[in-house]
Design a protein around this motif. Structure first.
Motif, mmCIF file in Angstrom:
data_model
loop_
_atom_site.group_PDB
_atom_site.id
_atom_site.type_symbol
_atom_site.label_atom_id
_atom_site.label_comp_id
_atom_site.label_asym_id
_atom_site.label_seq_id
_atom_site.Cartn_x
_atom_site.Cartn_y
_atom_site.Cartn_z
ATOM 1 N N ASN A 15 35.796 -70.329 -32.165
ATOM 2 C CA ASN A 15 35.172 -70.854 -33.648
ATOM 3 C C ASN A 15 33.924 -70.393 -34.195
ATOM 4 O O ASN A 15 33.587 -70.453 -35.386
ATOM 5 C CB ASN A 15 34.948 -72.403 -32.749
ATOM 6 N N THR A 68 31.270 -81.627 -32.502
ATOM 7 C CA THR A 68 32.707 -81.657 -32.397
ATOM 8 C C THR A 68 33.844 -80.548 -32.767
ATOM 9 O O THR A 68 34.094 -79.613 -32.404
ATOM 10 C CB THR A 68 33.067 -83.328 -32.525
ATOM 11 N N GLU A 69 33.485 -80.372 -34.107
ATOM 12 C CA GLU A 69 34.663 -79.578 -34.554
ATOM 13 C C GLU A 69 33.691 -77.997 -34.462
ATOM 14 O O GLU A 69 34.766 -77.043 -33.867
ATOM 15 C CB GLU A 69 34.295 -78.864 -36.056
ATOM 16 N N SER A 72 36.456 -78.135 -30.949
ATOM 17 C CA SER A 72 37.924 -78.736 -31.061
ATOM 18 C C SER A 72 38.921 -77.414 -31.580
ATOM 19 O O SER A 72 38.377 -76.296 -31.493
ATOM 20 C CB SER A 72 38.213 -79.333 -32.618
ATOM 21 N N GLU A 73 40.018 -77.781 -31.003
ATOM 22 C CA GLU A 73 41.291 -76.981 -30.525
ATOM 23 C C GLU A 73 41.624 -76.792 -31.700
ATOM 24 O O GLU A 73 42.801 -77.891 -32.111
ATOM 25 C CB GLU A 73 41.854 -77.114 -29.110
ATOM 26 N N ASP A 74 41.258 -76.387 -33.145
ATOM 27 C CA ASP A 74 41.844 -76.496 -34.226
ATOM 28 C C ASP A 74 43.300 -75.636 -34.312
ATOM 29 O O ASP A 74 43.782 -74.758 -33.683
ATOM 30 C CB ASP A 74 41.338 -75.820 -35.455
#
Length: 74
Positions: A15, A68-69, A72-74
């Motif tokens: 990320n 959190t972003e 995260s597993e986007d």
């Protein structure tokens, strides 16, 4: 716990690398903005660094996102 931690660390690495690229920042530019060493950014992006909460906050702010972003597993 160890396996979950490794997955989170790897996702964080991906990320940060993607967000940095989207912002057009080099590792050096990101490191300078966060007052960190470029090699530390490299370690984080390879999933071998273990950034503190303060470092995550700095990186999130520079990358215009939140912690959190970053994980995260986007």
């Amino acid at each position: 716990m160890g396996r979950e931690y490794d997955q989170i660390r790897k996702q964080l690495a991906v990320n940060i690398r993607v967000l940095r690229g989207q912002k057009g920042l080099s590792q050096e530019a990101l490191a300078l903005s966060a007052d960190l060493d470029r090699t530390y950014i490299s370690q984080i992006e390879r999933g071998v660094g273990n950034p503190s909460l303060l470092v995550l906050c700095k990186l999130a702010a520079i990358l215009e996102t939140d912690i959190t972003e970053l994980m995260s597993e986007d």
